[in-house]
Design a protein around this motif. Structure first.
Motif, mmCIF file in Angstrom:
data_model
loop_
_atom_site.group_PDB
_atom_site.id
_atom_site.type_symbol
_atom_site.label_atom_id
_atom_site.label_comp_id
_atom_site.label_asym_id
_atom_site.label_seq_id
_atom_site.Cartn_x
_atom_site.Cartn_y
_atom_site.Cartn_z
ATOM 1 N N PRO A 175 -1.222 10.098 32.445
ATOM 2 C CA PRO A 175 -0.507 11.388 32.527
ATOM 3 C C PRO A 175 -0.812 12.326 31.370
ATOM 4 C CG PRO A 175 0.969 9.553 33.010
ATOM 5 C CD PRO A 175 -0.291 8.958 32.478
ATOM 6 N N VAL A 176 -1.081 11.757 30.193
ATOM 7 C CA VAL A 176 -1.388 12.596 29.028
ATOM 8 C C VAL A 176 -2.723 13.316 29.219
ATOM 9 C CG1 VAL A 176 -1.662 12.603 26.510
ATOM 10 C CG2 VAL A 176 -0.102 10.976 27.589
ATOM 11 N N LEU A 177 -3.676 12.652 29.855
ATOM 12 C CA LEU A 177 -5.000 13.245 30.047
ATOM 13 C C LEU A 177 -4.933 14.527 30.881
ATOM 14 C CD1 LEU A 177 -7.131 10.036 30.721
ATOM 15 C CD2 LEU A 177 -6.753 11.237 28.560
ATOM 16 N N GLY A 178 -4.010 14.557 31.844
ATOM 17 C CA GLY A 178 -3.851 15.768 32.647
ATOM 18 C C GLY A 178 -3.407 16.959 31.808
ATOM 19 N N TRP A 179 -2.504 16.711 30.861
ATOM 20 C CA TRP A 179 -2.045 17.792 29.984
ATOM 21 C C TRP A 179 -3.151 18.239 29.038
ATOM 22 C CZ3 TRP A 179 2.199 20.468 30.861
ATOM 23 C CH2 TRP A 179 3.216 19.900 31.617
#
Length: 279
Positions: free
Chosen positions: A242-246
């Motif tokens: 999920p962090v990679l999307g941000w």
């Protein structure tokens, strides 16, 4: 920890390299001024070639003096940028090793009660990842970040002096993109902290297994250790994805900001030119 506080603490660790840091800061200020002069000279040359009457301190009926000044600023920018990049790299590497040595000496002097309650794999991860992060921050700050900050300090006042209408547009766009980027970074800060905790667990488990290879093999626990490591890695990826999307959103904002800014400047500039309020 706020970004400003983080940079302050990192720069406080420069120690004996602080003098070189100040020299690089002054060089970045000069680079910001030189880089701003180039587009101004380019615009003046276009005005001269188009036959527009010249006014102001850079007024000239010939494009050659302006072109010579542009070449001088260009050469200065190239040479100064190379010197800043080289010395920033040297500073970051020297200070990285100094901080790593100081950390190692500090850990070795701590009492046994500390070491019995703290995993050696975690200490190793903190030492290596921490010094790598410090190296990247020092290098990035003196190569790019401080120059970008100084560019804003030099750019906005001069832009207001040259054309306050376009300068206000530029300032508004800076505020919008800064707010958007700050929101995304704050959103990912807590999530990335959780990811780092899983990385510490992964380092601790791998360090245990590799430090006791003979014991693991003697009890035929290779498959169990591998499965355990895979389980920790799967948990890490589940939190990291999920962090990679941000972070991808931050990259898109950064790249889109340049395109949107140029289009906005040209659109408003063409409108103002049609009304005779800009060249």
């Amino acid at each position: 920890m706020s970004m400003l506080r983080l940079y302050t603490r990192v720069l406080e660790l420069l120690g004996k390299e602080a003098r070189l840091g100040w020299i690089l800061a002054v060089a970045n200020l000069l680079l910001a001024a030189a880089q701003f002069a180039e587009p101004v000279l380019f615009g003046k040359i276009i005005d001269v070639l188009s036959g527009k009457p010249q006014t102001g301190p850079l007024a000239s009926n010939s494009a050659w003096p302006l072109l010579a000044a542009w070449v001088a600023f260009g050469l200065f920018t190239i040479l100064c940028s190379a010197a800043v990049a080289l010395n920033a790299d040297k500073l970051a590497h020297r200070q990285r090793q100094a901080v790593l040595t100081d950390y190692f000496e500090h850990i070795m002097q701590l009492p046994l009660t500390f070491h019995t309650g703290t995993h050696s794999g975690r200490l190793m991860k903190v030492m290596l990842n921490g010094t790598d992060s410090l190296w990247r921050l020092w290098l990035g700050f003196f190569r790019e970040h401080f120059a970008a900050i100084m560019s804003l300090v030099v750019l906005l006042p001069l832009a207001l002096y040259i054309n306050w209408r376009l300068a206000i547009l530029l300032f508004a766009l800076c505020v919008v993109f800064t707010v958007l980027t700050t929101m995304v970074v704050r959103k990912t800060y807590g999530m990335q902290s959780e990811v780092e905790a899983h990385y510490s667990d992964l380092s601790a488990r791998a360090s245990d297994a590799l430090g006791n290879v003979a014991l693991v093999q003697s009890f035929v626990r290779i498959d169990a250790e591998v499965q355990g490591l895979r389980f920790v890695a799967d948990k890490l990826l589940a939190v990291q994805m999920p962090v990679l999307g941000w972070w991808a959103l931050v990259t898109v904002i950064t790249r889109a900001s340049t395109t949107i800014t140029v289009l906005a400047i040209f659109t408003v500039g063409i409108y103002l030119h049609g009304r005779g309020e800009t060249t």
